[in-house]
Design a protein around this motif. Structure first.
Motif, mmCIF file in Angstrom:
data_model
loop_
_atom_site.group_PDB
_atom_site.id
_atom_site.type_symbol
_atom_site.label_atom_id
_atom_site.label_comp_id
_atom_site.label_asym_id
_atom_site.label_seq_id
_atom_site.Cartn_x
_atom_site.Cartn_y
_atom_site.Cartn_z
ATOM 1 N N TYR A 20 -7.230 3.668 -3.955
ATOM 2 C CA TYR A 20 -8.265 2.859 -4.606
ATOM 3 C C TYR A 20 -9.454 2.665 -3.668
ATOM 4 O O TYR A 20 -10.612 2.807 -4.061
ATOM 5 C CB TYR A 20 -7.654 1.505 -4.985
ATOM 6 N N TYR A 45 -7.309 -4.026 -4.002
ATOM 7 C CA TYR A 45 -6.529 -4.560 -5.114
ATOM 8 C C TYR A 45 -6.240 -6.052 -4.953
ATOM 9 O O TYR A 45 -6.046 -6.759 -5.947
ATOM 10 C CB TYR A 45 -5.194 -3.817 -5.224
ATOM 11 N N SER A 82 -3.173 4.529 -5.586
ATOM 12 C CA SER A 82 -2.465 3.642 -4.665
ATOM 13 C C SER A 82 -3.444 2.665 -4.017
ATOM 14 O O SER A 82 -4.655 2.730 -4.246
ATOM 15 C CB SER A 82 -1.776 4.467 -3.582
ATOM 16 N N PHE A 83 -2.921 1.776 -3.188
ATOM 17 C CA PHE A 83 -3.747 0.788 -2.496
ATOM 18 C C PHE A 83 -4.852 1.484 -1.705
ATOM 19 O O PHE A 83 -6.038 1.168 -1.838
ATOM 20 C CB PHE A 83 -2.867 -0.058 -1.572
ATOM 21 N N ALA A 116 0.810 -1.216 0.000
ATOM 22 C CA ALA A 116 0.000 0.000 0.000
ATOM 23 C C ALA A 116 0.845 1.270 0.000
ATOM 24 O O ALA A 116 0.507 2.251 -0.670
ATOM 25 C CB ALA A 116 -0.933 -0.006 1.212
ATOM 26 N N THR A 117 1.954 1.270 0.756
ATOM 27 C CA THR A 117 2.715 2.508 0.956
ATOM 28 C C THR A 117 4.007 2.571 0.146
ATOM 29 O O THR A 117 4.501 3.664 -0.125
ATOM 30 C CB THR A 117 3.057 2.676 2.445
ATOM 31 N N ARG A 174 -4.390 -3.703 -12.888
ATOM 32 C CA ARG A 174 -3.687 -2.485 -12.465
ATOM 33 C C ARG A 174 -2.284 -2.432 -13.075
ATOM 34 O O ARG A 174 -1.856 -1.383 -13.576
ATOM 35 C CB ARG A 174 -3.595 -2.450 -10.943
ATOM 36 N N GLU A 226 -0.905 0.429 -15.686
ATOM 37 C CA GLU A 226 0.262 1.258 -15.392
ATOM 38 C C GLU A 226 1.308 1.143 -16.493
ATOM 39 O O GLU A 226 1.957 2.135 -16.849
ATOM 40 C CB GLU A 226 0.849 0.860 -14.040
ATOM 41 N N PRO A 244 9.278 4.795 -3.755
ATOM 42 C CA PRO A 244 9.013 4.087 -5.015
ATOM 43 C C PRO A 244 10.231 3.424 -5.631
ATOM 44 O O PRO A 244 10.122 2.317 -6.180
ATOM 45 C CB PRO A 244 8.453 5.195 -5.921
ATOM 46 N N PRO A 263 4.927 2.067 -3.094
ATOM 47 C CA PRO A 263 4.978 2.874 -4.331
ATOM 48 C C PRO A 263 4.847 4.371 -4.093
ATOM 49 O O PRO A 263 5.210 5.166 -4.959
ATOM 50 C CB PRO A 263 3.774 2.344 -5.121
ATOM 51 N N LEU A 264 4.324 4.771 -2.911
ATOM 52 C CA LEU A 264 4.148 6.192 -2.622
ATOM 53 C C LEU A 264 5.324 6.782 -1.856
ATOM 54 O O LEU A 264 5.850 7.829 -2.207
ATOM 55 C CB LEU A 264 2.865 6.403 -1.801
#
Length: 454
Positions: free
Chosen positions: A431, A405, A427-428, A28-29, A415, A419, A35, A31-32
């Motif tokens: 979404y 997801y 994001s998780f 969840a976190t 997803r 992308e 990344p 990619p934010l």
């Protein structure tokens, strides 16, 4: 893992849940917040946590049976997903017209029907790229999210082929056309309302100046483009081979060859056929389709690595859920509404097939019936007093797969493909917060009301 969960007497210690929720938190976190690190190391993290849980079960619990069964289910899951990914990814389908709300609704509605015929995964992989191409310059994240809601989840409610939980029910004794007969109203409600919400939202998205049909025809003729462009007519043969192999289940066909592994009879025939079909499809695919779809194996590799960790770290969570379901205090609250929400919420974060099996087994036990006996499962499915319970379990397991997801296998794959095609997906938590809660949850509530009063 289905019967093992229902019969297990061991409740995992709560620290064993940390790897699973830790992996979900990183998905969840990562990619934010970090990344570059996540993109480089996500496979190592997921596989490492999975192997850590496997080793703990084997060395601390001296239980190799549960990890072996989990790995067998994971292998079957990834092989089927890979075969459908290749078949769908090398199939080229395009409408050389500009995307409009009406055309998008028609494509999504067709995908909802197709999902119950070839499965949510097959329909998703066949239609996700055409949806992106149809909308071209106006594609937005909500297009993909509603595609996940409808084609990757809710559309698969009509037949056992649509989604894994329903297929497990069929293998255990639920008649094949039971879903078509008794889940038609939830299918119409959920998909109809989601299509309406999508249409209202898509109308607000600017699209190119609308041309008359004659003007569109002249524009296509000037570019030498047909209205309907299709490449991959023989893919239906490969698709039928992949889907037909799904029925080669050793639980129902004891004559199938198998490998004895820690007390398990693991058949390999189904997976070999599906991999052979994927290889044949890839080798015979038209180069135009492969190039136009920008086909590569990166999306399926991402899903395979992440779900390796999810499957193995999920073992304690699934066992905990099974024990909660077997609690007499929970059993006393077995109404259609409670079963729908319990099965659904757990299916949104755990594997929906074992969750479905756990609550179905509990419901059967509450009526002095045995989950291991197909005749008793069929009796449960067809009796007037218990039919609403199975309808609620089935609807919850399938529909709530779209809430996150990880609720259903195609979600992450769609997803990843989007992308790769340049669509900035949420994001998780984005979404869930921006789409699942405001759009999907009210629809799930309306279906719950029908299950209670219908």
């Amino acid at each position: 893992m289905v019967l093992a969960l229902l019969l297990s007497s061991q409740v995992p210690a709560w620290p064993l849940l940390l790897p699973f929720f830790g992996l979900l938190g990183l998905i969840a976190t990562g990619p934010l917040l970090f990344p570059h690190f996540w993109e480089k190391w996500y496979a190592h993290v997921a596989v490492g946590l999975g192997l850590l849980m496997l080793a703990y079960y084997g060395l601390a619990y001296h239980d190799w049976h549960t990890p072996a069964e989990t790995l067998a289910e994971y292998f079957s899951f990834v092989v089927l997903l890979t075969a459908l990914f290749v078949v769908g990814g090398t199939l080229y389908f395009n409408l050389n017209v500009p995307g409009t709300p009406r055309r998008n609704v028609l494509l999504l509605a067709g995908g909802a029907v197709l999902a119950s015929v070839v499965g949510t995964t097959g329909a998703s992989l066949m239609l996700i790229r055409p949806l992106i191409r149809l909308n071209d310059q106006r594609i937005r994240p909500y297009h993909i999210v509603f595609f996940i809601f409808i084609v990757s989840n809710a559309g698969g409610l009509l037949t056992p082929l649509g989604d894994p939980p329903l297929f497990i029910g069929y293998l255990r004794g639920v008649p094949f056309f039971w879903t078509t007969k008794h889940l038609l109203v939830p299918w119409l409600l959920s998909n109809g309302l989601l299509l309406l919400l999508f249409w209202l939202k898509d109308r607000r998205n600017p699209y190119p100046v609308r041309l008359s049909r004659n003007e569109q025809r002249r524009a296509r003729s000037a570019k030498g483009l047909p209205l309907f462009d299709f490449s991959g007519r023989y893919h239906w043969c490969w698709l039928l081979l992949v889907l037909g192999a799904v029925f080669l289940d050793p639980a129902r066909l004891p004559w199938l060859p198998y490998l004895p592994v820690v007390g398990l009879k693991i058949s390999f025939v189904r997976e070999i056929i599906q991999l052979a079909a994927a290889w044949g499809c890839y080798r015979t695919a038209h180069h135009k389709a492969v190039a136009a779809n920008h086909f590569n194996f990166a999306p399926i590799l991402e899903v395979a690595f992440l779900f390796f960790g999810i499957f193995l770290t999920m073992m304690p969570a699934l066992q905990t859920a099974a024990h909660l379901a077997a609690d007499p205090a929970v059993a006393s609250q077995l109404t259609p509404a409670s079963l729908y929400w319990l099965t659904g919420v757990l299916s949104a974060f755990l594997d929906n097939a074992p969750t479905y099996a756990s609550f179905l087994g509990l419901s059967l036990a509450g009526h002095e019936l045995n989950f291991a006996h197909p005749a008793e499962v069929q009796q449960f499915a067809e009796a007037a007093a218990t039919l609403p319970l199975l309808r609620a379990i089935s609807s919850g397991a399938v529909l709530f797969g779209a809430l996150t997801y990880i609720g259903n296998g195609p979600n992450f794959l769609v997803r990843a493909i989007a992308e790769k095609e340049g669509v900035p997906m949420p994001s998780f938590f984005g979404y869930i917060g921006r789409y699942a809660l405001p759009y999907l949850l009210p629809v799930l509530g309306i279906v719950s009301g029908w299950l209670l009063w219908g």
